[in-house]
Design an enzyme around this catalytic site. Structure first.
Site, short mmCIF file in Angstrom:
data_model
loop_
_atom_site.label_atom_id
_atom_site.label_comp_id
_atom_site.label_asym_id
_atom_site.label_seq_id
_atom_site.Cartn_x
_atom_site.Cartn_y
_atom_site.Cartn_z
N TYR A 68 1.01 -1.08 0.02
CA TYR A 68 -0.01 0.10 0.07
C TYR A 68 0.93 1.37 -0.07
O TYR A 68 1.62 1.34 1.02
CB TYR A 68 -0.99 -0.08 1.32
CG TYR A 68 -1.84 1.48 1.47
CD1 TYR A 68 -2.75 1.50 0.51
CD2 TYR A 68 -1.42 2.19 2.42
CE1 TYR A 68 -3.68 2.47 0.60
CE2 TYR A 68 -2.33 3.37 2.42
CZ TYR A 68 -3.25 3.46 1.63
OH TYR A 68 -4.18 4.58 1.63
N LYS A 100 4.02 10.57 8.06
CA LYS A 100 3.81 10.19 9.43
C LYS A 100 4.79 10.80 10.38
O LYS A 100 4.55 12.06 10.75
CB LYS A 100 3.73 8.54 9.55
CG LYS A 100 2.65 7.87 8.53
CD LYS A 100 1.90 6.85 8.97
CE LYS A 100 1.19 6.30 7.81
NZ LYS A 100 -0.10 6.00 8.16
N ASP A 150 9.48 3.63 -0.33
CA ASP A 150 8.31 4.27 0.46
C ASP A 150 8.43 4.10 1.89
O ASP A 150 8.18 2.90 2.55
CB ASP A 150 7.02 3.84 -0.01
CG ASP A 150 5.89 4.42 0.80
OD1 ASP A 150 5.93 4.95 1.96
OD2 ASP A 150 4.76 4.34 0.48
C1 LIG Z 1 3.65 2.74 3.23
C2 LIG Z 1 2.71 3.99 3.18
N1 LIG Z 1 2.77 4.75 1.97
C3 LIG Z 1 2.00 5.87 1.91
C4 LIG Z 1 1.09 6.17 2.74
C5 LIG Z 1 -0.07 7.26 2.39
O1 LIG Z 1 0.05 8.18 3.50
P1 LIG Z 1 -0.99 9.30 3.83
O2 LIG Z 1 -2.08 8.31 4.57
O3 LIG Z 1 -0.42 10.34 4.77
O4 LIG Z 1 -1.48 9.98 2.63
C6 LIG Z 1 0.65 5.30 3.83
C7 LIG Z 1 -0.49 5.29 4.63
O5 LIG Z 1 -0.58 4.63 5.60
C8 LIG Z 1 1.58 4.02 3.85
O6 LIG Z 1 1.34 3.35 5.04
#
Ligand SMILES: Cc1ncc(COP(=O)(O)O)c(C=O)c1O
Length: 449
Positions: free
Chosen positions: A156, A285, A258
């Protein structure tokens, strides 16, 4: 544990039809589709509503207190209302929450991140992890002049169209293990998106080699998430990250890590822990200390495409709240507290939690495990060894087991996500880890009833 037993449990007032929670949920159901703006808190019968939080504890609207092992989906590594983070926020609030002009906190945070993460030479701020991933992908496309991207099955990366592929595929639609199908995980995507995204099997070197031999020269980016929670928080096998680096060099692909969640694994994030040399990294985060933020950082020659004064295929960015001083100030206060000693303490608590949970599942004869690393742990409803997403059960029975465990935990004073994502936070100590383990023991015992 049947509903009657659950209602007698310690922190189960929310289940009462006359509870404040039930009332708020009924109102929200009228005004907000599914009563939720976030998929993660959509579960049966309804989520608890937060009234306040302090340290590792959260009090719901009915007055029940629980240990929070989710912390706004892992964003609050110092728990709720941390004194230093709050002081930084209040200090900035008094001077203004956002401006059209740049302000010092953005610069300070960029400096600290580039000092801590060797692959990050320059940083560009956004307002969410999704935007950070989107910007990283756009940079990769502009840099390479290509448009397709590759990602691993089950990972994700937020809700940018091009990464909403194959993070929730199932045996019914995921195709062969060697060449996973590109399956939309959301409605509303352009039909072109599927062709633009190559889905790769994680931890499968031969599979990746084969797919890149076919498609590599058309790929702008390869996205990789260390410890992907939907894929069971499986660790990369030894040598896999070096392999990703080498193969992306071979085909001229931009390697994007990521670390929106995984940056909480150490001062240099997951790449500091496992190695791997990304060209770009997406953050979010914890770098916002609980306030909205995202950032992309990496190689100066790629990041230069964001320079409005630059030449070539520039990437145009905006964002009313990008680089806002409030999130940056909260993020700075958060990261400053994350010393090597603090990370060592978080690691030790995480290890104690995973070991304790695996023992609880073993003794109870439950086919489940706690995976993860550092301060992160993931409950996975299988006791089989995990190598990638396909080893994580995706059937109704598995989701039902997780739902019942999650509900049992809510009733026994602990919050995790209903899909098993969990973490420890710095205000926790051994006593709180033991308290969480005790709640798991009771919730797991209830699964038999
Ligand atoms: C690994 C990862 N990338 C991207 C995101 C997206 O971040 P945001 O929820 O701040 O848009 C998340 C969100 O949980 C995530 O877990």
């Amino acid at each position: 544990m049947n509903d009657h037993t659950l209602k007698r449990a310690r922190t189960a007032r929310f289940l009462d039809p006359g509870s404040a929670t039930a009332g708020l949920h009924a109102q929200a159901s009228q005004l907000i589709p599914g009563a939720t703006s976030r998929l993660h808190y959509h579960f049966k019968p309804y989520p608890i509503y937060a009234r306040s939080g302090k340290g590792c504890r959260l009090t719901d609207i009915d007055g029940d207190e629980r240990i929070d092992c989710l912390n706004n989906m892992t964003a609050l590594i110092h728990g709720h209302a941390d004194a230093q983070v709050n002081a930084a926020i209040v200090d900035q609030v008094q001077r203004g929450v956002s401006f059209s002009e740049p302000a010092e906190p953005e610069l300070a945070l960029a400096r600290l991140m580039s000092e801590r993460v060797p692959s990050v030479r320059q940083v560009h701020f956004r307002s969410s992890g999704t935007e950070a991933v989107m910007m990283a992908v756009k940079l990769a496309r502009a840099f390479t002049g290509r448009s397709r991207i590759a990602k691993f099955e089950g990972a994700y990366h937020g809700y940018y169209d091009y990464v909403q592929m194959s993070f929730s595929s199932t045996p019914a639609n995921w195709g062969s293990a060697q060449a996973p199908r590109s399956v939309p995980s959301s409605g509303g995507l352009s039909s072109a998106v599927g062709d633009e995204v190559l889905v790769l099997p994680f931890n499968d070197r031969a599979g990746v080699e084969r797919l890149l031999a076919q498609h590599g020269k058309g790929l702008a980016a390869l996205l990789f998430e260390p410890l992907s929670n939907r894929a069971g928080m499986v660790l990369p096998e030894p040598g896999f990250l070096d392999f990703l680096h080498e193969i992306t060099r071979q085909y001229g692909i931009v390697l994007i890590f990521d670390e929106v969640i995984a940056f909480r694994l150490g001062q240099a994030g997951a790449q500091g822990r496992y190695g791997g040399k990304p060209d770009l990294t997406a953050f979010g985060k914890i770098i916002g200390g609980g306030l909205p933020i995202g950032a992309v950082g990496g190689r100066a020659d790629i990041m230069a495409l964001l320079d409005p004064a630059g030449t070539g295929p520039r990437v145009i960015s905006g964002g009313t709240y990008s680089g806002n001083p409030l999130s940056a100030a909260a993020g700075m206060a958060t990261l400053k507290k994350l010393t090597p000693a603090m990370f060592a303490r978080l690691d030790a608590m995480g290890e104690r939690m995973r070991t304790g949970l695996n023992e609880i599942f073993r003794v109870a004869g439950q086919k489940a495990q706690a995976s993860g690393d550092g301060s992160l742990f993931q409950i996975v409803p299988t006791d089989r060894p995990l190598a990638n997403y396909r080893d994580v059960p995706q059937d109704a029975a598995a989701f039902d087991w997780l739902d019942r465990l999650h509900r049992g935990l809510l009733c026994n004073g602990v919050i995790i996500s209903h899909r098993g994502l969990s973490c420890v936070s710095s205000p926790m100590g051994e006593a709180e880890v033991d308290e969480v383990l005790g709640a798991f023991e009771r919730a797991v015992a209830g699964l038999r009833g």
